[in-house]
Write an enzyme that holds these catalytic residues in place. Structure first.
Site, mmCIF file in Angstrom:
data_model
loop_
_atom_site.group_PDB
_atom_site.id
_atom_site.type_symbol
_atom_site.label_atom_id
_atom_site.label_comp_id
_atom_site.label_asym_id
_atom_site.label_seq_id
_atom_site.Cartn_x
_atom_site.Cartn_y
_atom_site.Cartn_z
ATOM 1 N N CYS A 44 0.822 -1.219 0.000
ATOM 2 C CA CYS A 44 0.000 0.000 0.000
ATOM 3 C C CYS A 44 0.852 1.263 0.000
ATOM 4 O O CYS A 44 1.883 1.337 0.670
ATOM 5 C CB CYS A 44 -0.882 0.041 1.228
ATOM 6 N N ARG B 85 5.601 -0.216 -5.951
ATOM 7 C CA ARG B 85 5.494 -0.985 -4.711
ATOM 8 C C ARG B 85 4.590 -2.207 -4.867
ATOM 9 O O ARG B 85 4.624 -3.108 -4.026
ATOM 10 C CB ARG B 85 4.925 -0.103 -3.590
ATOM 11 N N TRP C 207 -2.675 -2.839 -1.623
ATOM 12 C CA TRP C 207 -2.264 -4.228 -1.809
ATOM 13 C C TRP C 207 -3.077 -5.010 -0.780
ATOM 14 O O TRP C 207 -2.891 -4.855 0.424
ATOM 15 C CB TRP C 207 -0.771 -4.362 -1.545
ATOM 16 N N ASN D 70 -1.930 1.915 5.368
ATOM 17 C CA ASN D 70 -0.955 0.907 4.958
ATOM 18 C C ASN D 70 -0.616 0.103 6.200
ATOM 19 O O ASN D 70 -0.263 0.693 7.223
ATOM 20 C CB ASN D 70 0.294 1.604 4.406
ATOM 21 N N GLY D 71 -0.747 -1.218 6.142
ATOM 22 C CA GLY D 71 -0.433 -2.039 7.309
ATOM 23 C C GLY D 71 -1.615 -2.892 7.708
ATOM 24 O O GLY D 71 -2.523 -3.130 6.907
ATOM 25 N N GLU E 63 17.646 -18.865 -5.403
ATOM 26 C CA GLU E 63 17.319 -17.547 -5.971
ATOM 27 C C GLU E 63 16.754 -17.716 -7.394
ATOM 28 O O GLU E 63 15.783 -17.053 -7.770
ATOM 29 C CB GLU E 63 18.575 -16.657 -5.961
ATOM 30 N N LYS F 27 13.101 -16.492 -8.556
ATOM 31 C CA LYS F 27 12.944 -15.563 -9.685
ATOM 32 C C LYS F 27 11.966 -16.133 -10.698
ATOM 33 O O LYS F 27 11.073 -15.450 -11.181
ATOM 34 C CB LYS F 27 14.316 -15.349 -10.322
ATOM 35 N N GLU G 16 8.274 -16.302 -9.335
ATOM 36 C CA GLU G 16 7.575 -15.040 -9.058
ATOM 37 C C GLU G 16 7.129 -14.310 -10.321
ATOM 38 O O GLU G 16 6.120 -13.614 -10.294
ATOM 39 C CB GLU G 16 8.379 -14.126 -8.126
ATOM 40 N N HIS H 4 17.230 -37.023 -0.838
ATOM 41 C CA HIS H 4 16.544 -37.162 0.455
ATOM 42 C C HIS H 4 15.065 -36.807 0.346
ATOM 43 O O HIS H 4 14.417 -36.523 1.342
ATOM 44 C CB HIS H 4 17.239 -36.296 1.506
ATOM 45 N N LYS I 156 6.685 -4.711 -4.266
ATOM 46 C CA LYS I 156 8.127 -4.441 -4.247
ATOM 47 C C LYS I 156 8.608 -4.184 -2.822
ATOM 48 O O LYS I 156 9.708 -4.582 -2.446
ATOM 49 C CB LYS I 156 8.419 -3.222 -5.132
#
Ligand code: M6R
Length: 608
Positions: free
Chosen positions: A2, A27, A74, A98-99, A479, A483, A486, A502, A603
């Site tokens: 947000c 963002r 968001w 935001n939050g 990584e 990548k 996502e 395993h 982001k």
């Protein structure tokens, strides 16, 4: 995640709020909206999807006003539908947030019992209704907001526009960042300096627990006890111009391809090749006194931490612990006296990493943050900041920030090794000489991008893909998988190659491509054995190696491979990050997904 903007202005705020909201697009969000105060009434416009949808809606149904607040949402509580988009409004006020309000359920029940009606499912709406409840009982806006702040729990940033003729926006910060911009005849509010870049560079960052009253000609900041407090004014260096893609199709593509240049800059900041010295951006801290290093981060930054653990332990012989930020503080970590806690973050705002940082700080650890955003919450909380100098990274998928983080972590590892007597002047000279080669070697890899495109074309058809590697390259395997998943939405996992048998080897069949990262290092033979085990089970192995593919797996017509340049063990993971970035990018292009703003992702992750 947000984003918040607010303008207490002297002319129509809407075009400028829209410009600021566009700046916050990077963002990540799924709906947006604005609310203004005009001729004694609140007005609002909200739209689901990209800001362009809000732009179009405002053309059809214009909204104006000299004072206003805006938001990119968001979704956390409630789907991305218009009724849940911010601003949330009552007849008395508009709120953006935001939050997360953690105790929203009990507050909502209390307010419903009092007769309040809720329109959507967000936690934010309880803030709007609770303040309204206090206002209705005759309490003035400032006290109604103060009382509300005392009742809500969680981490949040709020902007509140009250329709009470005072032409004031109220702001509050607990956990999530918020910054006030000072103007000549107007004042502003934003989630970060980027949002305010075209409005003001004279900024007041709200501190934890602060709340503020912002009018055209004055700004008052209060702490959580309600005392007025003075907060320093800082001058932002953030550029007013929008980052642009140049000739590239996506920001991510541009950010991958600019790595040689960007890394050369970062290397130039941290290594003096002529003097054979590390040039750290802090003085007066004795790294030889550090008893233990704890490195904390999330996502891609966490994989940078994993690479650094190998480097620090091998070169500097110092104990290193690495953890993901969302777990760290909840497992009651054991700190050591003289410990150095290192936090890695591109944004400097990731809620979990920031909370872990505060935990370590309160336990007396020395705090070093490795950041791209130098003007960020983490930088303000840290004892030392090592900037990575990657420049703005707009693509949600982190690429150049990752390789720059690795360069800075290499500088830290070499410095610690040197001051601990594990590396002598000659050793330092050798590693600096090797690192200076990185931009040229990455250019060589990028010049062969067509070979990666062919592999991406092949893997884009797969449903599941595994990445494997050993040592530092196990972190690069993880990584690579992050990548790929996502931005292309292909299911991918990264493993230390030896772990496959395993469990994950059960997944292998002719439909599961396995990307093998096999540099010609001291673990090469072990990695090759693991790749053979995959091939023995009809797995389709794709080799990324500086050895000929035949040498790796004995030859196979169906084998795909990408040839890497030769490099020393320190430099190698930095180089191997690049083909896995390219693979993910070209697979996303092949699949037609949005490489820059993938679904569901933000982001800057400012909620826990
Ligand atoms: O800003 P940070 O480095 O703290 O962000 C951490 C993660 O959210 C971030 O690296 C994320 O995993 C990236 N989207 C990966 O490409």
């Amino acid at each position: 995640m947000c984003g918040i903007v607010g303008i207490v202005g002297v002319t129509n705020t809407v075009p400028r709020m829209m410009e600021a909201l566009h700046r916050l697009e990077y963002r990540g969000y799924d709906s947006a909206g604005v609310a203004t105060l005009h001729d004694g009434d609140l007005h609002r416009c909200r739209a689901v999807g990209k800001i362009a949808a809000l732009d179009s809606k405002l053309v059809e149904r214009p909204v104006k006003g000299d004072i206003g607040i805006g938001h990119t949402r968001w979704a956390t509580h409630g789907e991305a539908v218009e009724v849940n988009a911010h601003p949330h409004m009552t007849d008395k006020l508009a709120v953006v947030h935001n939050g997360i309000i953690e105790n929203f359920a009990s507050l909502k029940k209390e307010l419903i019992d009092k007769g309040h009606q809720f329109e959507g499912e967000t936690d934010t709406e309880v803030v709007a209704r609770l303040i309204t409840d206090y206002l209705t009982s005759g309490i003035d806006a400032k006290n109604a907001i103060f009382k509300t702040l005392k009742r809500i729990e969680g981490a949040f940033a709020l902007a509140i526009l009250v329709n009470d003729n005072n032409n004031t926006i109220y702001a509050a910060r607990r956990g999530s960042p918020l910054v006030i911009g000072l103007g000549q005849t107007e004042n502003y509010l934003g989630s970060d300096a980027i949002a305010l870049a075209s409005l003001s560079n004279k900024l007041i960052y709200l501190e934890e627990g602060d709340w503020a009253q912002i009018s055209r000609d004055s700004v008052s900041v209060f702490d959580m006890t309600g005392e007025e407090v003075a907060r320093p004014i800082t001058y932002s260096q953030v550029s007013n111009t929008f980052a642009d893609k140049g000739n590239y199709r996506h920001f991510m593509q541009k950010e991958i391809f600019e790595q040689p240049f960007i890394l050369a800059q970062t290397i130039g900041k941290y290594f003096d090749q002529n003097a054979c010295k590390i040039t750290l951006p802090v003085e007066g801290f004795d790294f030889s006194e550090v008893s233990k290093i704890t490195i904390i981060a999330c996502g891609t930054s966490y994989y940078a931490a994993q690479v650094a653990k190998f480097w620090l332990e091998k070169m500097a012989r110092i104990p290193v612990e690495v953890d993901i930020a969302s777990e760290f503080r909840y497992r009651d970590p054991v700190y050591m006296d003289g410990g150095l806690a290192v936090f890695i973050s591109q944004s400097g705002e990731t809620a979990d990493t920031l909370a872990a940082l505060k935990h370590a700080k309160s336990a007396g650890q020395t705090i070093l943050s490795i950041l791209n955003a130098e003007e960020s919450s983490m930088s303000r909380e840290s004892d030392m900041v090592f900037p990575i100098y990657a420049g703005p990274e707009i693509g949600v998928a982190s690429t150049k920030a990752f390789t720059c983080q690795l360069v800075v972590l290499a500088a830290l590892a070499i410095e610690v090794a040197y001051v601990r007597g594990e590396l002598d002047d000659n050793g330092v000279k050798t590693v600096i000489d090797n690192l200076e080669e990185v931009p040229r070697l990455i250019s060589d890899i990028l010049n062969n991008h067509k070979d990666i495109e062919k592999i991406a074309h092949y893997i884009a058809k797969a449903r599941d893909i595994l990445f494997v590697g050993r040592g530092t390259h196990s972190a690069i395997a993880m990584e690579g998988a992050l990548k790929l998943k996502e931005i292309s939405y292909i299911h991918a996992e990264g493993y230390a190659a030896g772990e496959l048998k395993h469990g994950p080897i059960a997944l292998i069949d002719e439909n599961v491509p396995v990307i093998g990262l096999a540099p010609n290092d001291d673990l090469f033979d072990k990695t090759v054995s693991n790749l053979q085990e995959i091939m023995a089970r009809q797995g389709k192995v794709i080799i990324i190696s500086d050895r000929e593919a035949d040498a790796v797996v004995g030859g196979s017509e169906k084998l795909l491979s990408f040839k890497m340049p030769k490099a020393c063990a320190l430099v190698s993971p930095i180089l191997y990050a690049v083909p896995v970035q390219l693979l993910a990018y070209y697979a996303a292009v092949e699949k037609g997904t949005d490489a820059d703003q993938p679904r569901n992702l933000a982001k800057s992750v400012t909620v826990e």
